[in-house]
Design an enzyme around this catalytic site. Structure first.
Site, mmCIF file in Angstrom:
data_model
loop_
_atom_site.group_PDB
_atom_site.id
_atom_site.type_symbol
_atom_site.label_atom_id
_atom_site.label_comp_id
_atom_site.label_asym_id
_atom_site.label_seq_id
_atom_site.Cartn_x
_atom_site.Cartn_y
_atom_site.Cartn_z
ATOM 1 N N GLU A 120 -0.271 29.398 69.236
ATOM 2 C CA GLU A 120 0.224 28.826 67.974
ATOM 3 C C GLU A 120 -0.626 29.303 66.786
ATOM 4 O O GLU A 120 -0.629 28.671 65.732
ATOM 5 C CB GLU A 120 0.217 27.286 68.029
ATOM 6 C CG GLU A 120 1.057 26.662 69.117
ATOM 7 C CD GLU A 120 2.579 26.761 68.908
ATOM 8 O OE1 GLU A 120 3.000 27.393 67.926
ATOM 9 O OE2 GLU A 120 3.315 26.217 69.741
ATOM 10 N N HIS A 143 -2.884 20.484 66.914
ATOM 11 C CA HIS A 143 -1.535 20.313 67.468
ATOM 12 C C HIS A 143 -1.696 19.682 68.845
ATOM 13 O O HIS A 143 -2.501 20.141 69.650
ATOM 14 C CB HIS A 143 -0.822 21.669 67.560
ATOM 15 C CG HIS A 143 0.348 21.647 68.496
ATOM 16 N ND1 HIS A 143 1.450 20.857 68.273
ATOM 17 C CD2 HIS A 143 0.582 22.279 69.667
ATOM 18 C CE1 HIS A 143 2.301 21.011 69.269
ATOM 19 N NE2 HIS A 143 1.802 21.868 70.136
ATOM 20 N N HIS A 145 0.323 16.756 72.013
ATOM 21 C CA HIS A 145 1.578 16.301 72.609
ATOM 22 C C HIS A 145 1.527 14.799 72.945
ATOM 23 O O HIS A 145 1.524 14.433 74.131
ATOM 24 C CB HIS A 145 1.858 17.093 73.902
ATOM 25 C CG HIS A 145 2.004 18.568 73.747
ATOM 26 N ND1 HIS A 145 2.028 19.456 74.833
ATOM 27 C CD2 HIS A 145 2.175 19.346 72.647
ATOM 28 C CE1 HIS A 145 2.183 20.694 74.394
ATOM 29 N NE2 HIS A 145 2.263 20.661 73.069
ATOM 30 N N HIS A 215 8.582 18.311 70.837
ATOM 31 C CA HIS A 215 7.460 19.174 71.231
ATOM 32 C C HIS A 215 6.101 18.513 70.978
ATOM 33 O O HIS A 215 5.309 18.392 71.909
ATOM 34 C CB HIS A 215 7.569 20.524 70.501
ATOM 35 C CG HIS A 215 6.426 21.463 70.783
ATOM 36 N ND1 HIS A 215 6.428 22.779 70.397
ATOM 37 C CD2 HIS A 215 5.223 21.278 71.398
ATOM 38 C CE1 HIS A 215 5.291 23.348 70.783
ATOM 39 N NE2 HIS A 215 4.546 22.454 71.378
HETATM 40 P P1 13P Z 1 -1.800 27.425 73.878
HETATM 41 O O1 13P Z 1 -2.379 27.214 75.254
HETATM 42 O O2 13P Z 1 -1.417 28.859 73.652
HETATM 43 O O3 13P Z 1 -2.718 26.872 72.819
HETATM 44 O O4 13P Z 1 -0.415 26.623 73.801
HETATM 45 C C1 13P Z 1 -0.335 25.244 73.980
HETATM 46 C C2 13P Z 1 0.769 24.609 73.189
HETATM 47 O O5 13P Z 1 0.776 23.396 73.052
HETATM 48 C C3 13P Z 1 1.832 25.448 72.587
HETATM 49 O O6 13P Z 1 2.596 24.739 71.678
HETATM 50 ZN ZN ZN Z 2 2.552 22.495 71.973
#
Ligand code: 13P
Ligand code: ZN
Length: 270
Positions: A120, A143, A145, A215
């Site tokens: 990202e 970022h 989840h 996401h």
């Molecule tokens: P990366 O392992 O490349 O950081 O990706 C994780 C992710 O959450 C992609 O949206």
């Molecule tokens: Zn992600």
């Protein structure tokens, strides 16, 4: 004895330690399955002359776009495919420092190991470029989840502009106080895409925290702790909502008048 670029560099080591601490929280929260989520921090202020002239441990790697405000800047980045729980324990094996080159369109890795940054990176660097361009003091992008917040984006009613913001603000006063600009929503876009990066930038004009539909969440802040705290506060509010629902009732929520009172008392921006 192996050497690290963090040796005898307390300011840089502190930045990386804060990232490790937050990476551990993300895992404990259950927001970081496998390699889920990513962190980048603008560490340019902690970079000394020796690092500035240090030879890279990678080739020159294209970013895929030109980001003029990033010339000569340095970022600590989670590595792609690396786990948050591993970043928490071994930051320099699961992350690296990158140097943005003078063309503003490529970077090289300056680190103990050539750990390739997150997939990202386009979104993260575009956000940092935007923040520097507007004179912001924000240095961190996160970022992640979070289960509760992502679940809410699976309901079309919550995708309407500011619907989630007001709902979450109304669950507990702290949410508005500590996430005063609310929560932006971006329709589903391909992970790692420039489309997602550009949509995120647009939302940052209005919000510090942005939901990526179905996401995850992306937040920016002065430092990584602050970015984490905003997502944590929103997730707490989401849990209060979900707990009330699971007890069989629609939570009442604080009223618009009560929220307005809070806004005035705390001098909040929105
Ligand atoms: P990366 O392992 O490349 O950081 O990706 C994780 C992710 O959450 C992609 O949206
Ligand atoms: Zn992600």
């Amino acid at each position: 004895m192996t050497h690290s670029i963090l040796d005898n560099r307390p300011a840089l080591a502190r930045e990386v330690a804060d990232v490790s601490e937050v990476a551990g929280y993300l895992w404990q929260k259950g927001w970081a399955e496998r390699n889920g989520g990513n962190i980048t921090v603008n560490v340019t202020d902690s970079i000394d002359e020796e690092i500035r002239t240090m030879l890279p441990v990678s080739e020159k790697i294209p970013i895929g776009r030109e980001l003029p405000y990033l010339k000569g800047t340095y970022f600590f980045c989670k590595g792609t495919n690396k786990r948050m729980r591993d970043l928490a324990r071994w930051p320099m094996e699961n992350g690296s420092v990158i140097r943005i080159l003078d063309d503003c369109a490529s970077y090289e890795i300056i680190a103990d190991k050539p750990v390739k940054p997150t997939s990202e990176l386009a979104s993260h660097l575009s956000m940092h470029n935007y923040l520097i361009g507007k004179g912001s003091s924000y240095k961190a992008a996160l970022h992640t989840h979070p289960i509760d917040l992502i679940a809410m984006t699976h309901h079309p009613a919550f995708l309407e502009k500011d619907k989630l913001t007001y709902l979450l603000w109304s669950m507990i006063p702290e949410t508005r106080a500590f996430c005063p600009r609310g929560l932006g929503i971006i329709p589903y876009a391909m992970p790692s895409s420039f489309e997602l990066a550009d949509a995120t930038l647009k939302e940052l004009e209005e919000y510090d925290v942005v939901m990526w539909e179905k996401h995850g969440v992306t937040a920016v802040g002065e430092n990584i702790m602050e970015a984490f705290d905003m997502v944590d506060t929103l997730s707490k509010a989401a849990q209060i909502y979900l707990t009330a629902k699971s007890m069989g009732f629609e939570p009442e929520g604080t009223t618009i008048e009560q929220m307005e009172e809070l806004k005035l008392a705390f001098n909040l921006p929105k």
